[in-house]
Design a protein around this motif. Structure first.
Motif, PDB file in Angstrom:
ATOM      1  N   LEU A   1       0.846  -1.263  -0.091  1.00  0.00           N
ATOM      2  CA  LEU A   1      -0.010   0.036  -0.231  1.00  0.00           C
ATOM      3  C   LEU A   1       0.984   1.205  -0.048  1.00  0.00           C
TER       4      LEU A   1
ATOM      5  N   ASN B   1      -4.920   0.735  -4.723  1.00  0.00           N
ATOM      6  CA  ASN B   1      -4.959   1.263  -3.341  1.00  0.00           C
ATOM      7  C   ASN B   1      -6.393   0.997  -2.642  1.00  0.00           C
ATOM      8  N   CYS B   2      -7.599   1.119  -3.164  1.00  0.00           N
ATOM      9  CA  CYS B   2      -8.669   0.612  -2.551  1.00  0.00           C
ATOM     10  C   CYS B   2      -8.930  -0.636  -2.482  1.00  0.00           C
TER      11      CYS B   2
ATOM     12  N   LEU C   1      -6.691  -1.866   0.504  1.00  0.00           N
ATOM     13  CA  LEU C   1      -7.152  -1.764   1.837  1.00  0.00           C
ATOM     14  C   LEU C   1      -8.433  -2.855   2.059  1.00  0.00           C
TER      15      LEU C   1
ATOM     16  N   HIS D   1      -6.116   0.460  10.477  1.00  0.00           N
ATOM     17  CA  HIS D   1      -6.772   0.197   9.498  1.00  0.00           C
ATOM     18  C   HIS D   1      -8.061   0.818   9.128  1.00  0.00           C
TER      19      HIS D   1
ATOM     20  N   VAL E   1      -9.010   3.847   6.310  1.00  0.00           N
ATOM     21  CA  VAL E   1     -10.179   3.432   5.446  1.00  0.00           C
ATOM     22  C   VAL E   1     -11.187   4.437   5.420  1.00  0.00           C
TER      23      VAL E   1
ATOM     24  N   HIS F   1      -9.792   7.606   3.669  1.00  0.00           N
ATOM     25  CA  HIS F   1      -9.537   7.285   2.310  1.00  0.00           C
ATOM     26  C   HIS F   1     -10.837   7.232   1.420  1.00  0.00           C
TER      27      HIS F   1
ATOM     28  N   ASN G   1      -0.911   7.226   5.936  1.00  0.00           N
ATOM     29  CA  ASN G   1      -0.647   5.616   6.251  1.00  0.00           C
ATOM     30  C   ASN G   1       0.646   5.634   7.186  1.00  0.00           C
TER      31      ASN G   1
END
Length: 309
Positions: free
Chosen positions: A66, A111-112, A115, A243, A247, A250, A285
């Motif tokens: 990531l 990236n999506c 995650l 995380h 999330v 993002h 991140n």
């Protein structure tokens, strides 16, 4: 005649932040500082994960993928943006614009789904702890990473092919990089199909991962409810907190940037959302996983300790 004029467009002029006038030098300093911090944070995170064998687990493998993807994503967009703050209205060729859009779509989609893979990893670790090493094998981890990148590649090919087969009349991109909507505004013909494609792709890339992550955390919470120990509750929450934080930020920024109605669109809002998504989020991140994660902080101490020794 319109078709003939449109074929003469061979390059675009990227306005960037020209509407901010005298504040551009200040923006350059701020963005450059954030960009340096982002690169440094991501490089340090990748180095720690690579060096410390305690972090050679699926969770940190996905994290390293990531931060690598986020770092390349910023390299695609930020250097040219910084340059445009100093040298105004910089031209970019049609091929260069298509290339920038292509890689930005690949990496943003990648990236999506990375995650999402991290959410699945947390589900297996908490709900299937005895079979964790069997389920989260190296082969599955590699497949999830390749699947994320492959999905991004498919979305990028669809977007760029649909966009750059259209004729262009305008030459001024009212944005700081070749994003989908600003380039779409320069087309001579009706872009309804492209708008449908963009909304469909954006909805898939945002809502599919969100749904999968939501399911993972519903199962995690149902498993946590069976835990009687307060210490176990705290440990489980600490495992997921980093995380979840990434999330929420993002997908919140992505949803506002790519799913908002046209009626709510304005240049200032679009620039602010895009800056948040392309510059601030990649910095998040390493910050979140360093400050809120005990394992990473312990690994950093060990690496620094060995370096000093």
């Amino acid at each position: 005649m319109q078709r003939k004029n449109s074929t003469e467009v061979t390059e675009f002029s990227v306005l960037g932040f020209s509407s901010f006038g005298k504040h551009q030098i200040t923006l350059f300093v701020v963005f450059l500082t954030v960009y340096i911090l982002t690169l440094a944070g991501n490089i340090i995170t990748m180095t720690i994960i690579h060096i410390d064998h305690h972090l050679h687990t699926p969770m940190y493998f996905f994290l390293s993928m990531l931060v690598s993807s986020e770092m390349v994503y910023t390299l695609v967009i930020v250097p040219r943006m910084l340059s445009s703050l100093i040298f105004h209205n910089q031209p970019i060729s049609l091929a260069g614009c298509a290339t920038q859009m292509f890689f930005s779509v690949i990496l943003a989609t990648n990236n999506c789904f990375l995650l999402t893979a991290m959410g699945y990893d947390r589900y297996v670790a908490i709900c299937r702890p005895l079979r964790y090493t069997v389920i989260m094998s190296q082969g599955l981890c590699a497949q999830l990473v390749c699947g994320s990148f492959g999905t991004g590649l498919a979305m990028a090919v669809l977007h760029v092919t649909a966009m750059f087969n259209l004729p262009f009349c305008g030459t001024v991109v009212d944005h700081f990089f070749c994003d989908i909507y600003p380039v779409m505004k320069l087309c001579c013909t009706d872009t309804t199909i492209n708008e449908i494609i963009n909304y469909g792709v954006s909805s898939f890339v945002i809502f599919m991962p969100i749904d999968l992550i939501f399911i993972s955390y519903v199962l995690i919470i149902s498993s946590i409810l069976k835990i009687a120990s307060a210490e176990d509750w705290k440990k489980t929450f600490a495992t997921c907190a980093s995380h979840l934080t990434v999330v929420i930020v993002h997908y919140g920024c992505a949803s506002m940037a790519y799913l908002k109605p046209k009626s709510e669109s304005s240049l200032e809002k679009d620039l602010l959302l895009s800056v948040t998504y392309t510059i601030i989020t990649p910095l998040l991140n390493p910050v979140v996983y360093s400050l809120r994660n005990k394992e990473v902080k312990d690994a950093l101490r060990r690496v620094v300790g060995r370096s000093i020794s």
